[in-house]
Design an enzyme around this catalytic site. Sequence first.
Site, mmCIF file in Angstrom:
data_model
loop_
_atom_site.group_PDB
_atom_site.id
_atom_site.type_symbol
_atom_site.label_atom_id
_atom_site.label_comp_id
_atom_site.label_asym_id
_atom_site.label_seq_id
_atom_site.Cartn_x
_atom_site.Cartn_y
_atom_site.Cartn_z
ATOM 1 N N SER A 135 29.260 38.644 30.550
ATOM 2 C CA SER A 135 29.111 37.341 31.739
ATOM 3 C C SER A 135 29.615 36.123 30.967
ATOM 4 O O SER A 135 29.340 35.830 29.912
ATOM 5 C CB SER A 135 27.534 37.366 31.928
ATOM 6 N N LYS A 161 32.541 38.966 34.271
ATOM 7 C CA LYS A 161 31.633 38.504 35.206
ATOM 8 C C LYS A 161 31.721 37.021 35.130
ATOM 9 O O LYS A 161 31.328 36.431 33.980
ATOM 10 C CB LYS A 161 30.213 38.869 35.413
ATOM 11 N N LEU A 162 31.908 36.217 36.217
ATOM 12 C CA LEU A 162 32.143 34.841 36.195
ATOM 13 C C LEU A 162 30.717 34.127 36.893
ATOM 14 O O LEU A 162 30.775 34.584 38.042
ATOM 15 C CB LEU A 162 33.374 34.301 36.887
ATOM 16 N N LYS A 163 30.314 33.265 35.945
ATOM 17 C CA LYS A 163 29.292 32.316 36.746
ATOM 18 C C LYS A 163 29.982 31.561 37.668
ATOM 19 O O LYS A 163 30.780 30.856 37.348
ATOM 20 C CB LYS A 163 28.244 31.799 35.549
ATOM 21 N N ASP A 189 28.991 35.676 40.042
ATOM 22 C CA ASP A 189 27.496 35.746 40.111
ATOM 23 C C ASP A 189 27.209 34.221 40.258
ATOM 24 O O ASP A 189 27.420 33.197 39.718
ATOM 25 C CB ASP A 189 26.861 36.009 38.686
ATOM 26 N N ASN A 191 24.030 32.933 41.217
ATOM 27 C CA ASN A 191 22.506 32.673 40.983
ATOM 28 C C ASN A 191 21.957 31.868 41.998
ATOM 29 O O ASN A 191 21.295 30.782 41.696
ATOM 30 C CB ASN A 191 22.569 32.099 39.513
ATOM 31 N N GLU A 214 27.475 38.315 43.389
ATOM 32 C CA GLU A 214 25.975 38.512 42.956
ATOM 33 C C GLU A 214 25.189 37.267 43.616
ATOM 34 O O GLU A 214 25.305 36.349 43.183
ATOM 35 C CB GLU A 214 25.965 38.767 41.500
ATOM 36 N N ASP A 239 20.266 40.827 43.197
ATOM 37 C CA ASP A 239 19.561 40.580 41.804
ATOM 38 C C ASP A 239 18.451 39.837 41.885
ATOM 39 O O ASP A 239 17.295 40.559 41.971
ATOM 40 C CB ASP A 239 20.754 39.704 40.924
ATOM 41 N N LYS A 263 17.426 44.547 36.785
ATOM 42 C CA LYS A 263 16.994 43.994 35.370
ATOM 43 C C LYS A 263 15.420 44.639 35.393
ATOM 44 O O LYS A 263 14.601 44.437 36.127
ATOM 45 C CB LYS A 263 16.941 42.327 35.673
ATOM 46 N N GLY A 291 21.389 41.647 32.585
ATOM 47 C CA GLY A 291 21.086 41.021 31.263
ATOM 48 C C GLY A 291 20.444 39.638 31.355
ATOM 49 O O GLY A 291 20.647 38.837 32.401
#
Length: 371
Positions: A135, A161-163, A189, A191, A214, A239, A263, A291
């Site tokens: 990530s 994976k890119l935030k 992702d 968030n 995500e 998630d 998770k 994670g």
Amino acid sequence: MKLERVELLHVSIPLITPFRTSFGTMTKKDTFLLHAVTDEAEGWAEFAADPQPLYCSEFVAGAEIVIRDFLLPRITALPELTTATVTPALTSVKGHELAKAALETALLDAELRAYGMPLAAYLGSIRDRVPAGVSVGIKNSVPELLDDIERYLAEGYIRIKLKVEPGWDVEPVRAVRERFGYELPLQVDANTAYTLADAQHLRRLDDFGLLLIEEPLEENNLRAHAELQKLLATPVCLDESIHSARDAASAIALDACRVVNVKPARVGGYLEARRVHDVVTAHGLPVWCGGMLETGIGRAPNLALAALPGFTLPGDTSASNRYFAEDITEPFVLQDGHLSVPSAPGIGVDPLPDALAHFTIGTRELHAIRK
């Protein structure tokens, strides 16, 4: 099995580099470990959340109170202490999945060590190593992002994976595709950083052949995610919205997601995580293991879970040196893009005494039988 003592060790471990997401920037892993001592064996677990309730509602100081004042009294009142009796005993306490997961895992670790059984075998895992993704946090510039990805790929990671967040999404993804090509397994992702009003903007990501996007919208809003999935070719992955196997079943029924990130801490522990896996795979959807910047104490059982048959996408179970110059266990090392699943009894690892002493900033006894 009789519980003799439970202690909390507050640890603080600096990260190699700051890790930025849409909800903040982390410079250290600041959390606690639970050490459960029974009359048969000892067990370890890691609380997965942070000192502040920014990523989720649970936080370090609050979890200590919940475990000490509400969860442990229910455990110590049991006539027989086994993993099978722990989870039902905790159901009367609403929520607090991460706190429950820490206590359940420490006791499960002790019980499996007493039987000489690895967690992977107990869960029904089928592989002795799992593919590793990495990530990558939000960076100050696209060139910095590309340099980091180049380094991770050179180390052997097989999925990136890119935030992302508003203002840092389409252009970074485009730059990664132009630099590394469309064969690279790539996902993003958010968030929970977007709203349904951003749907047309998020549709621009469909051009880049992503594995998934995500948790783009606010957590627990399955209807909004279902509406968004109708508009996107890119699979939506949930998630933060998945707290149980029941949540997973509801999300799938609504077509709110086409991939699930499990998770274990977020769903209350490894037993519920296995149930989530079973529900998702029964519906033919892929699942993968997320994670939360775990130390080796948290990373080891995640690897055991990620070796279940339905985990067909690389997870965020990166090597120890992704985050830490020194871990509190023997480091997990990337080999050919994979990490080995611990094969020793229980979670398969123990804290290194010197490292544990170095990173522990406080110790408190939560329960003890006076002899």
